[in-house]
Design an enzyme around this catalytic site. Structure first.
Site, PDB file in Angstrom:
ATOM      1  N   ASP A  13      11.113  -6.854  -9.491  1.00 33.87           N
ATOM      2  CA  ASP A  13       9.852  -6.801  -8.739  1.00 33.87           C
ATOM      3  C   ASP A  13       9.710  -7.918  -7.716  1.00 33.87           C
ATOM      4  OD1 ASP A  13       9.200  -4.594 -10.337  1.00 33.87           O
ATOM      5  OD2 ASP A  13       8.352  -5.897 -11.877  1.00 33.87           O
ATOM      6  N   LYS A  16      12.194  -5.959  -3.487  1.00 33.49           N
ATOM      7  CA  LYS A  16      13.421  -5.336  -2.965  1.00 33.49           C
ATOM      8  C   LYS A  16      13.088  -4.124  -2.090  1.00 33.49           C
ATOM      9  CE  LYS A  16      14.875  -4.862  -7.208  1.00 33.49           C
ATOM     10  NZ  LYS A  16      13.900  -5.704  -7.940  1.00 33.49           N
ATOM     11  N   LYS A  18      10.425  -3.435  -0.294  1.00 34.26           N
ATOM     12  CA  LYS A  18       9.926  -3.844   1.023  1.00 34.26           C
ATOM     13  C   LYS A  18      11.076  -4.323   1.907  1.00 34.26           C
ATOM     14  CE  LYS A  18       7.806  -7.340   3.629  1.00 34.26           C
ATOM     15  NZ  LYS A  18       6.656  -7.818   4.307  1.00 34.26           N
ATOM     16  N   ALA A  39      13.141   1.545 -12.252  1.00 32.13           N
ATOM     17  CA  ALA A  39      12.799   0.770 -11.066  1.00 32.13           C
ATOM     18  C   ALA A  39      11.490   1.267 -10.473  1.00 32.13           C
ATOM     19  CB  ALA A  39      13.916   0.902 -10.029  1.00 32.13           C
ATOM     20  N   GLY A  40      10.767   0.365  -9.838  1.00 31.95           N
ATOM     21  CA  GLY A  40       9.563   0.743  -9.105  1.00 31.95           C
ATOM     22  C   GLY A  40       9.547  -0.071  -7.836  1.00 31.95           C
ATOM     23  N   HIS A  41       9.838   0.566  -6.712  1.00 31.70           N
ATOM     24  CA  HIS A  41       9.944  -0.149  -5.443  1.00 31.70           C
ATOM     25  C   HIS A  41       8.795   0.280  -4.538  1.00 31.70           C
ATOM     26  CE1 HIS A  41      14.552  -0.778  -6.177  1.00 31.70           C
ATOM     27  NE2 HIS A  41      13.784  -1.315  -7.098  1.00 31.70           N
ATOM     28  N   THR A 129      10.946   0.220 -20.363  1.00 36.90           N
ATOM     29  CA  THR A 129      10.044   1.132 -19.652  1.00 36.90           C
ATOM     30  C   THR A 129       9.892   2.452 -20.414  1.00 36.90           C
ATOM     31  OG1 THR A 129      11.878   1.981 -18.350  1.00 36.90           O
ATOM     32  CG2 THR A 129      10.640   0.151 -17.398  1.00 36.90           C
ATOM     33  N   GLN A 223      16.220  -3.605 -10.572  1.00 38.26           N
ATOM     34  CA  GLN A 223      16.135  -4.698 -11.548  1.00 38.26           C
ATOM     35  C   GLN A 223      16.632  -6.001 -10.893  1.00 38.26           C
ATOM     36  OE1 GLN A 223      17.798  -1.521 -12.979  1.00 38.26           O
ATOM     37  NE2 GLN A 223      15.657  -1.006 -12.956  1.00 38.26           N
ATOM     38  N   THR A 298       4.809  -1.497 -11.336  1.00 35.32           N
ATOM     39  CA  THR A 298       4.738  -0.248 -10.575  1.00 35.32           C
ATOM     40  C   THR A 298       4.976   0.941 -11.507  1.00 35.32           C
ATOM     41  OG1 THR A 298       5.850  -1.516  -8.862  1.00 35.32           O
ATOM     42  CG2 THR A 298       5.637   0.821  -8.455  1.00 35.32           C
ATOM     43  N   ARG A 304       2.231  -8.356 -15.196  1.00 35.57           N
ATOM     44  CA  ARG A 304       3.461  -9.139 -15.219  1.00 35.57           C
ATOM     45  C   ARG A 304       3.154 -10.577 -15.598  1.00 35.57           C
ATOM     46  NH1 ARG A 304       4.735  -6.799  -9.337  1.00 35.57           N
ATOM     47  NH2 ARG A 304       5.535  -4.753  -9.888  1.00 35.57           N
ATOM     48  N   LYS A 330       6.603 -13.147  -0.926  1.00 36.31           N
ATOM     49  CA  LYS A 330       5.281 -13.439  -1.489  1.00 36.31           C
ATOM     50  C   LYS A 330       4.875 -14.908  -1.375  1.00 36.31           C
ATOM     51  CE  LYS A 330       3.817 -10.264  -4.464  1.00 36.31           C
ATOM     52  NZ  LYS A 330       3.637  -9.297  -5.574  1.00 36.31           N
ATOM     53  N   ASP A 332       2.862 -16.055   0.654  1.00 42.32           N
ATOM     54  CA  ASP A 332       1.407 -16.054   0.899  1.00 42.32           C
ATOM     55  C   ASP A 332       0.595 -16.185  -0.381  1.00 42.32           C
ATOM     56  OD1 ASP A 332       2.742 -13.358   0.782  1.00 42.32           O
ATOM     57  OD2 ASP A 332       0.673 -12.703   0.450  1.00 42.32           O
TER      58      ASP A 332
HETATM   59  P1  GDP Z   1      10.742  -4.378  -6.224  1.00 48.33           P
HETATM   60  O1  GDP Z   1      10.803  -3.720  -7.546  1.00 48.33           O
HETATM   61  O2  GDP Z   1      11.638  -5.565  -6.122  1.00 48.33           O
HETATM   62  O3  GDP Z   1      10.927  -3.426  -5.072  1.00 48.33           O
HETATM   63  O4  GDP Z   1       9.262  -4.961  -6.095  1.00 48.33           O
HETATM   64  P2  GDP Z   1       7.892  -4.166  -6.452  1.00 48.33           P
HETATM   65  O5  GDP Z   1       7.614  -3.198  -5.357  1.00 48.33           O
HETATM   66  O6  GDP Z   1       7.931  -3.675  -7.844  1.00 48.33           O
HETATM   67  O7  GDP Z   1       6.860  -5.366  -6.461  1.00 48.33           O
HETATM   68  C1  GDP Z   1       6.639  -6.163  -5.336  1.00 48.33           C
HETATM   69  C2  GDP Z   1       5.157  -6.068  -4.950  1.00 48.33           C
HETATM   70  O8  GDP Z   1       4.831  -7.106  -4.030  1.00 48.33           O
HETATM   71  C3  GDP Z   1       4.819  -4.771  -4.215  1.00 48.33           C
HETATM   72  O9  GDP Z   1       3.505  -4.405  -4.559  1.00 48.33           O
HETATM   73  C4  GDP Z   1       4.906  -5.156  -2.740  1.00 48.33           C
HETATM   74  O10 GDP Z   1       4.046  -4.355  -1.918  1.00 48.33           O
HETATM   75  C5  GDP Z   1       4.407  -6.575  -2.783  1.00 48.33           C
HETATM   76  N1  GDP Z   1       4.990  -7.468  -1.767  1.00 48.33           N
HETATM   77  C6  GDP Z   1       6.269  -7.491  -1.291  1.00 48.33           C
HETATM   78  N2  GDP Z   1       6.430  -8.532  -0.455  1.00 48.33           N
HETATM   79  C7  GDP Z   1       5.247  -9.196  -0.427  1.00 48.33           C
HETATM   80  C8  GDP Z   1       4.800 -10.394   0.223  1.00 48.33           C
HETATM   81  O11 GDP Z   1       5.525 -11.070   0.935  1.00 48.33           O
HETATM   82  N3  GDP Z   1       3.506 -10.762  -0.020  1.00 48.33           N
HETATM   83  C9  GDP Z   1       2.657 -10.057  -0.814  1.00 48.33           C
HETATM   84  N4  GDP Z   1       1.416 -10.514  -0.971  1.00 48.33           N
HETATM   85  N5  GDP Z   1       3.048  -8.931  -1.442  1.00 48.33           N
HETATM   86  C10 GDP Z   1       4.323  -8.517  -1.255  1.00 48.33           C
HETATM   87  P1  IMO Z   2      12.616  -3.086 -10.263  1.00 55.81           P
HETATM   88  O1  IMO Z   2      13.785  -2.377  -9.628  1.00 55.81           O
HETATM   89  C1  IMO Z   2      11.083  -5.382 -13.624  1.00 55.81           C
HETATM   90  C2  IMO Z   2      12.684  -4.449 -17.589  1.00 55.81           C
HETATM   91  C3  IMO Z   2      11.732  -3.821 -18.591  1.00 55.81           C
HETATM   92  C4  IMO Z   2      12.297  -4.396 -19.873  1.00 55.81           C
HETATM   93  C5  IMO Z   2      13.802  -4.403 -19.615  1.00 55.81           C
HETATM   94  C6  IMO Z   2      14.537  -3.211 -20.208  1.00 55.81           C
HETATM   95  O2  IMO Z   2      11.294  -2.504  -9.927  1.00 55.81           O
HETATM   96  O3  IMO Z   2      12.692  -4.558 -10.031  1.00 55.81           O
HETATM   97  P2  IMO Z   2      14.695  -0.657 -19.485  1.00 55.81           P
HETATM   98  O4  IMO Z   2      13.644   0.396 -19.401  1.00 55.81           O
HETATM   99  O5  IMO Z   2      15.436  -0.895 -18.221  1.00 55.81           O
HETATM  100  O6  IMO Z   2      15.627  -0.465 -20.656  1.00 55.81           O
HETATM  101  O7  IMO Z   2      13.881  -2.006 -19.839  1.00 55.81           O
HETATM  102  O8  IMO Z   2      13.962  -4.409 -18.210  1.00 55.81           O
HETATM  103  N1  IMO Z   2      12.786  -3.727 -16.299  1.00 55.81           N
HETATM  104  C7  IMO Z   2      12.242  -4.159 -15.152  1.00 55.81           C
HETATM  105  N2  IMO Z   2      11.446  -5.221 -14.904  1.00 55.81           N
HETATM  106  N3  IMO Z   2      11.459  -4.583 -12.614  1.00 55.81           N
HETATM  107  C8  IMO Z   2      12.277  -3.533 -12.841  1.00 55.81           C
HETATM  108  O9  IMO Z   2      12.788  -2.781 -11.845  1.00 55.81           O
HETATM  109  C9  IMO Z   2      12.663  -3.250 -14.162  1.00 55.81           C
HETATM  110  N4  IMO Z   2      13.424  -2.298 -14.739  1.00 55.81           N
HETATM  111  C10 IMO Z   2      13.506  -2.601 -16.041  1.00 55.81           C
HETATM  112  O10 IMO Z   2      10.419  -4.229 -18.365  1.00 55.81           O
HETATM  113  O11 IMO Z   2      11.881  -5.741 -20.027  1.00 55.81           O
HETATM  114 MG    MG Z   3       9.546  -3.062  -9.071  1.00 56.49          MG
END
Ligand code: GDP
Ligand code: IMO
Ligand code: MG
Length: 429
Positions: A13, A16, A18, A39-41, A129, A223, A298, A304, A330, A332
């Site tokens: 999280d 990635k 973005k 994953a949740g992007h 998850t 991840q 996500t 978190r 992040k 900011d």
């Molecule tokens: P990922 O799993 O690595 O793609 O990240 P996620 O999307 O799960 O979580 C990142 C969160 O931070 C999302 O809600 C993005 O919209 C938000 N985000 C990404 N970059 C920034 C930033 O620079 N500042 C802020 N405030 N939010 C951000």
């Molecule tokens: P993105 O791509 C954050 C964590 C779960 C748990 C562990 C194992 O959005 O960054 P799983 O379901 O994979 O067997 O769970 O890994 N986890 C993540 N934490 N971001 C993720 O993906 C994750 N994908 C799995 O919360 O602790």
């Molecule tokens: Mg994510």
């Protein structure tokens, strides 16, 4: 080498999605190579927010998306996600999305086993998850997985299901969970086959052609290094290798094709699920960072856990992950904090160590050693150039750069696509 790989440098999280969305404007193809719909992007483009789990983030830019063999694919989740993003106006057809024919499938029994196991672990649960990721990778390694290409050979499914059910029903029964019936699963697969097969192909061939033609390939990691099955905080990890090397094996390309490796790191640290977290903040500051950073999963919706930036951990991720440049996201969220801390080592058994130990007990016992750095009163939110950043924020970034041993290539200051400061174009190496 015109290719770029994006991987997480902490516990996921980091932003990635973005970053991949931003870089995708310069790429021709975007490839997912490990993980699954755990994953949740999140991508924020104008007034639209896209939440992608399995689909490569480049699709939002109209770039060809590839799901590589290293991904575990829940076909139902894939089709549901395709429908969801189509509803947001994104075109997803076999002309824009290709799926590796040799990728293993996640079936309903995998999610059932994942959840039953977590329930049985009780206090010691990993906090997965619940989407069947671990059990699906287990079946792949155990050579009993049903893969995408198997959907085209219905006659072979009967014996494959026998083998799967022998294994899974035994376990499910032992865990007191409901078992699965072969006819139901067979019908499930037969129904899905005509909807999944149009996307299937040997993606390694397409990728090889793209590479030879000098097209730009962007690898989208899921991840992060500290969740890597080998290098992460085992057993509190996911079930795939998340390091950059996996971009090659998980897509069917050689190691030289990976190109420049970007590690994404938040300006602080978060973690979902259980497991050690040395720089975790259990106080009002942690709460505030979580609120301002909107730190809710996500996929899971879970809050978190938040903490200070752990430079020791990110430096380790840089080394084992093969990271050549950092994207710090992040920044900011830290605006207005009077002082910030950076983890620069751990105290363990009366000694200071500069790496995270392998044993879970030692990881849990590791006390962070902090360096304190003055905060900034101005705002970095939405900054799009260095000149827009408060001087003290620049100092914070520079200090992180020094400590983690990799240059900051991009910096993000908001969720919006354009809230990005470019130091160097990663496609230029
Ligand atoms: P990922 O799993 O690595 O793609 O990240 P996620 O999307 O799960 O979580 C990142 C969160 O931070 C999302 O809600 C993005 O919209 C938000 N985000 C990404 N970059 C920034 C930033 O620079 N500042 C802020 N405030 N939010 C951000
Ligand atoms: P993105 O791509 C954050 C964590 C779960 C748990 C562990 C194992 O959005 O960054 P799983 O379901 O994979 O067997 O769970 O890994 N986890 C993540 N934490 N971001 C993720 O993906 C994750 N994908 C799995 O919360 O602790
Ligand atoms: Mg994510």
């Amino acid at each position: 080498m015109p290719n770029v790989a994006v991987i997480g440098a902490q516990w996921g999280d980091e932003g990635k999605g973005k970053v991949v969305d931003w870089l995708a404007s310069r790429a021709d193809l975007v490839v997912r190579f490990q993980g699954g719909h755990n994953a949740g992007h999140t991508l924020v483009v104008g007034n639209q927010t896209y939440k992608l789990s399995l689909l490569p983030s480049g699709l939002v830019r109209g770039k060809m998306g590839i799901i590589g063999n290293g991904v575990v694919i829940d076909p139902e989740a894939l089709l549901a996600e395709i429908e969801r993003v189509r509803g947001q106006g994104i075109e997803v057809t076999p002309a824009t999305l290709r799926v590796a024919e040799n990728a293993p499938l996640i079936l309903p029994l995998h999610a059932a086993l994942d959840r039953a196991r977590e329930a049985a672990r009780g206090e010691r649960k990993i906090g997965t998850t619940g989407r069947g990721i671990g059990p699906a990778y287990e079946d792949k390694v155990a050579r009993r997985a049903i893969r995408v290409a198997d959907l085209a050979e219905p006659a072979t499914l009967d014996a494959k299901l026998d083998e799967l059910l022998l294994h899974h029903n035994t376990l499910l029964r032992g865990l007191g969970a409901e078992t699965f019936e072969k006819p139901t699963l067979m019908q499930y697969l037969l129904d899905l086959a005509p909807r999944i097969l149009p996307f299937a192909e040997p993606v390694w061939e397409r990728l090889d052609e793209a590479r030879r033609a000098g097209r730009r390939i962007l690898f989208e990691g899921a991840q992060a290094v500290m969740l890597d099955i080998d290098h992460g905080t085992y057993p509190y990890v996911t079930s795939s290798n998340t390091v950059a090397a996996t971009a090659a094996s998980g897509s069917g390309m050689g190691p030289h094709a990976i190109g420049f490796v970007l590690g994404i790191a938040k300006a602080y640290t978060t973690r979902v699920g259980s497991g050690p977290f040395p720089t975790e903040l259990l106080d009002a500051t942690g709460q505030m960072i979580g609120d301002r950073g909107r730190e809710f999963g996500t996929v899971t919706g879970r809050r978190r856990r938040c903490g200070w930036f752990d430079a020791t951990m990110v430096r380790q991720a840089v080394t084992v992950g093969g990271i050549q440049g950092i994207v710090l996201t992040k920044l900011d969220v830290l605006d207005g904090l009077p002082e910030l801390k950076i983890g620069v080592g751990y105290r363990l058994d009366g000694e200071t160590v500069s790496r995270l130990p392998a044993s879970p007990a030692a990881q849990a016992a590791a006390e962070p050693v902090f360096e304190t750095i003055e905060g900034w009163s101005g705002s970095s939110a939405g900054a799009r150039s260095w000149a827009d950043l408060p001087a003290q924020a620049v100092k914070y970034v520079r200090r992180i750069e020094e400590l983690v041993g990799a240059p900051v290539i991009l910096l993000t200051t908001g969720p919006e696509r354009e809230d990005t400061i470019v130091v160097r174009d990663p496609f230029e190496g």
